[in-house]
Design a protein around this motif. Sequence first.
Motif, PDB file in Angstrom:
ATOM      1  N   PHE A  32      39.403  32.351  43.229  1.00 19.42           N
ATOM      2  CA  PHE A  32      37.974  32.589  43.101  1.00 19.42           C
ATOM      3  C   PHE A  32      37.633  34.079  43.131  1.00 19.42           C
ATOM      4  CE2 PHE A  32      37.600  28.136  43.674  1.00 19.42           C
ATOM      5  CZ  PHE A  32      36.342  27.786  43.240  1.00 19.42           C
ATOM      6  N   LEU A  33      38.399  34.870  43.866  1.00 13.11           N
ATOM      7  CA  LEU A  33      38.023  36.267  44.079  1.00 13.11           C
ATOM      8  C   LEU A  33      38.746  37.281  43.200  1.00 13.11           C
ATOM      9  CD1 LEU A  33      37.630  36.313  47.957  1.00 13.11           C
ATOM     10  CD2 LEU A  33      35.881  35.964  46.210  1.00 13.11           C
ATOM     11  N   TYR A  34      39.776  36.871  42.449  1.00 11.71           N
ATOM     12  CA  TYR A  34      40.521  37.856  41.681  1.00 11.71           C
ATOM     13  C   TYR A  34      39.672  38.589  40.640  1.00 11.71           C
ATOM     14  CZ  TYR A  34      41.244  35.490  37.212  1.00 11.71           C
ATOM     15  OH  TYR A  34      41.050  34.919  35.998  1.00 11.71           O
ATOM     16  N   PRO A  35      38.663  37.977  40.005  1.00 11.63           N
ATOM     17  CA  PRO A  35      37.848  38.765  39.063  1.00 11.63           C
ATOM     18  C   PRO A  35      37.066  39.894  39.734  1.00 11.63           C
ATOM     19  CG  PRO A  35      37.584  36.463  38.595  1.00 11.63           C
ATOM     20  CD  PRO A  35      38.313  36.567  39.905  1.00 11.63           C
ATOM     21  N   LEU A  36      36.840  39.787  41.030  1.00 12.78           N
ATOM     22  CA  LEU A  36      36.136  40.853  41.725  1.00 12.78           C
ATOM     23  C   LEU A  36      36.928  42.160  41.668  1.00 12.78           C
ATOM     24  CD1 LEU A  36      34.849  38.921  44.859  1.00 12.78           C
ATOM     25  CD2 LEU A  36      33.614  39.451  42.762  1.00 12.78           C
ATOM     26  N   LEU A  37      38.237  42.039  41.479  1.00 11.92           N
ATOM     27  CA  LEU A  37      39.076  43.225  41.375  1.00 11.92           C
ATOM     28  C   LEU A  37      38.888  43.940  40.035  1.00 11.92           C
ATOM     29  CD1 LEU A  37      42.363  41.689  42.819  1.00 11.92           C
ATOM     30  CD2 LEU A  37      40.654  43.039  44.039  1.00 11.92           C
ATOM     31  N   LYS A  38      38.429  43.189  39.023  1.00 13.35           N
ATOM     32  CA  LYS A  38      38.281  43.757  37.684  1.00 13.35           C
ATOM     33  C   LYS A  38      36.950  44.472  37.491  1.00 13.35           C
ATOM     34  CE  LYS A  38      39.091  40.029  35.282  1.00 13.35           C
ATOM     35  NZ  LYS A  38      39.416  39.117  34.187  1.00 13.35           N
ATOM     36  N   GLY A  39      35.941  44.159  38.275  1.00 13.03           N
ATOM     37  CA  GLY A  39      34.646  44.818  38.145  1.00 13.03           C
ATOM     38  C   GLY A  39      33.578  43.871  37.655  1.00 13.03           C
ATOM     39  N   SER A  40      32.361  44.294  37.846  1.00 14.41           N
ATOM     40  CA  SER A  40      31.193  43.470  37.526  1.00 14.41           C
ATOM     41  C   SER A  40      30.878  43.507  36.038  1.00 14.41           C
ATOM     42  CB  SER A  40      29.978  43.968  38.302  1.00 14.41           C
ATOM     43  OG  SER A  40      28.828  43.292  37.897  1.00 14.41           O
ATOM     44  N   ILE A  41      30.264  42.432  35.569  1.00 10.66           N
ATOM     45  CA  ILE A  41      29.748  42.412  34.201  1.00 10.66           C
ATOM     46  C   ILE A  41      28.229  42.462  34.236  1.00 10.66           C
ATOM     47  CG2 ILE A  41      31.687  41.179  33.209  1.00 10.66           C
ATOM     48  CD1 ILE A  41      29.851  38.672  33.290  1.00 10.66           C
ATOM     49  N   ALA A  42      27.670  42.869  35.366  1.00 12.07           N
ATOM     50  CA  ALA A  42      26.214  42.888  35.528  1.00 12.07           C
ATOM     51  C   ALA A  42      25.544  43.851  34.558  1.00 12.07           C
ATOM     52  CB  ALA A  42      25.862  43.261  36.967  1.00 12.07           C
ATOM     53  N   HIS A  43      26.310  44.751  33.991  1.00  5.55           N
ATOM     54  CA  HIS A  43      25.743  45.741  33.070  1.00  5.55           C
ATOM     55  C   HIS A  43      25.824  45.295  31.605  1.00  5.55           C
ATOM     56  CE1 HIS A  43      30.051  46.395  33.009  1.00  5.55           C
ATOM     57  NE2 HIS A  43      29.879  46.897  31.815  1.00  5.55           N
ATOM     58  N   VAL A  44      26.229  44.066  31.325  1.00 10.07           N
ATOM     59  CA  VAL A  44      26.480  43.598  29.968  1.00 10.07           C
ATOM     60  C   VAL A  44      25.298  43.899  29.052  1.00 10.07           C
ATOM     61  CG1 VAL A  44      26.850  41.552  28.536  1.00 10.07           C
ATOM     62  CG2 VAL A  44      28.066  41.803  30.685  1.00 10.07           C
ATOM     63  N   ASN A  45      25.532  44.739  28.089  1.00 11.29           N
ATOM     64  CA  ASN A  45      24.569  45.088  27.052  1.00 11.29           C
ATOM     65  C   ASN A  45      23.188  45.459  27.585  1.00 11.29           C
ATOM     66  OD1 ASN A  45      26.536  44.645  25.129  1.00 11.29           O
ATOM     67  ND2 ASN A  45      25.963  42.515  24.845  1.00 11.29           N
ATOM     68  N   GLY A  46      23.074  45.782  28.835  1.00 14.93           N
ATOM     69  CA  GLY A  46      21.808  46.240  29.383  1.00 14.93           C
ATOM     70  C   GLY A  46      20.687  45.218  29.374  1.00 14.93           C
ATOM     71  N   TYR A  47      20.990  43.934  29.386  1.00 20.21           N
ATOM     72  CA  TYR A  47      19.936  42.926  29.387  1.00 20.21           C
ATOM     73  C   TYR A  47      19.129  43.046  30.678  1.00 20.21           C
ATOM     74  CZ  TYR A  47      22.308  40.973  25.430  1.00 20.21           C
ATOM     75  OH  TYR A  47      22.886  40.822  24.219  1.00 20.21           O
ATOM     76  N   PRO A  48      17.811  42.983  30.562  1.00 19.88           N
ATOM     77  CA  PRO A  48      16.972  43.280  31.724  1.00 19.88           C
ATOM     78  C   PRO A  48      16.970  42.220  32.827  1.00 19.88           C
ATOM     79  CG  PRO A  48      15.626  42.684  29.839  1.00 19.88           C
ATOM     80  CD  PRO A  48      17.049  42.744  29.370  1.00 19.88           C
ATOM     81  N   SER A  49      17.057  40.965  32.499  1.00 20.71           N
ATOM     82  CA  SER A  49      16.903  39.952  33.543  1.00 20.71           C
ATOM     83  C   SER A  49      18.235  39.253  33.840  1.00 20.71           C
ATOM     84  CB  SER A  49      15.863  38.904  33.146  1.00 20.71           C
ATOM     85  OG  SER A  49      16.370  38.048  32.162  1.00 20.71           O
ATOM     86  N   TYR A 122      30.431  38.175  37.860  1.00 16.46           N
ATOM     87  CA  TYR A 122      31.739  38.802  37.911  1.00 16.46           C
ATOM     88  C   TYR A 122      32.721  38.043  37.028  1.00 16.46           C
ATOM     89  CZ  TYR A 122      31.303  42.509  41.310  1.00 16.46           C
ATOM     90  OH  TYR A 122      30.991  43.667  41.942  1.00 16.46           O
ATOM     91  N   GLY A 123      32.317  37.715  35.866  1.00 14.51           N
ATOM     92  CA  GLY A 123      33.183  37.003  34.941  1.00 14.51           C
ATOM     93  C   GLY A 123      32.335  36.216  33.960  1.00 14.51           C
ATOM     94  N   TYR A 124      33.011  35.590  33.053  1.00 12.50           N
ATOM     95  CA  TYR A 124      32.350  34.797  32.027  1.00 12.50           C
ATOM     96  C   TYR A 124      32.639  33.325  32.268  1.00 12.50           C
ATOM     97  CZ  TYR A 124      31.844  39.191  29.589  1.00 12.50           C
ATOM     98  OH  TYR A 124      31.510  40.468  29.255  1.00 12.50           O
ATOM     99  N   PHE A 125      31.685  32.483  31.941  1.00 18.54           N
ATOM    100  CA  PHE A 125      31.895  31.043  31.988  1.00 18.54           C
ATOM    101  C   PHE A 125      32.416  30.640  30.623  1.00 18.54           C
ATOM    102  CE2 PHE A 125      30.847  26.670  31.268  1.00 18.54           C
ATOM    103  CZ  PHE A 125      31.113  26.063  32.476  1.00 18.54           C
ATOM    104  N   ASP A 126      33.660  30.196  30.580  1.00 16.67           N
ATOM    105  CA  ASP A 126      34.287  29.837  29.308  1.00 16.67           C
ATOM    106  C   ASP A 126      34.880  28.439  29.435  1.00 16.67           C
ATOM    107  OD1 ASP A 126      35.525  29.736  26.865  1.00 16.67           O
ATOM    108  OD2 ASP A 126      36.619  31.615  27.106  1.00 16.67           O
TER     109      ASP A 126
END
Length: 160
Positions: A32-49, A122-126
């Motif tokens: 569950f926590l290994y993607p936290l090592l890769k970094g956040s995707i919270a900045h994806v394309n600068g979407y506001p919400s 912190y990751g994508y739902f795929d």
Amino acid sequence: MFVSDRRRRTEMEEFMKKKTTIIFTIYLVFIFLYPLLKGSIAHVNGYPSYFEKLIRCINIIPFYFDYTVMPAIILKNIVFKLCLFIPVGYMLFAPEQRQIKAAKIILLIGLSKELFHLLILYGYFDITDIIYYLIGGLIGYHIHKIIFGFLFTNLSNNRA
């Protein structure tokens, strides 16, 4: 003497169950926590919400790949996702448990993992990853089944 051996065997089985449970729990936390090592995707394309970021981080089309990525990287990702859940399937094996129950547990763990990463951004739902997790988990389940069957057959033959 026979009772002592039986008690010792029971104590050893209990110890192994506890040890396996602890290892399984640590492994699930790692998964569950290994993607936290890769970094956040919270900045994806600068979407506001937050909601827009969530929508951009979901892929519900099975086996959809970004073909701008090198095939070697895609293959490495597939192998990694399969191998990630082999230990889960291996640890879920129990002689009295049916494969369908193990598959349901693997699906539940995989879905939970993907939702967790999506909700904390912190990751994508795929959906493809969940399929790979299921396949990897079932590979691990069958590896344990084969080993258990082999050992059980050898032990039975040695006692006869």
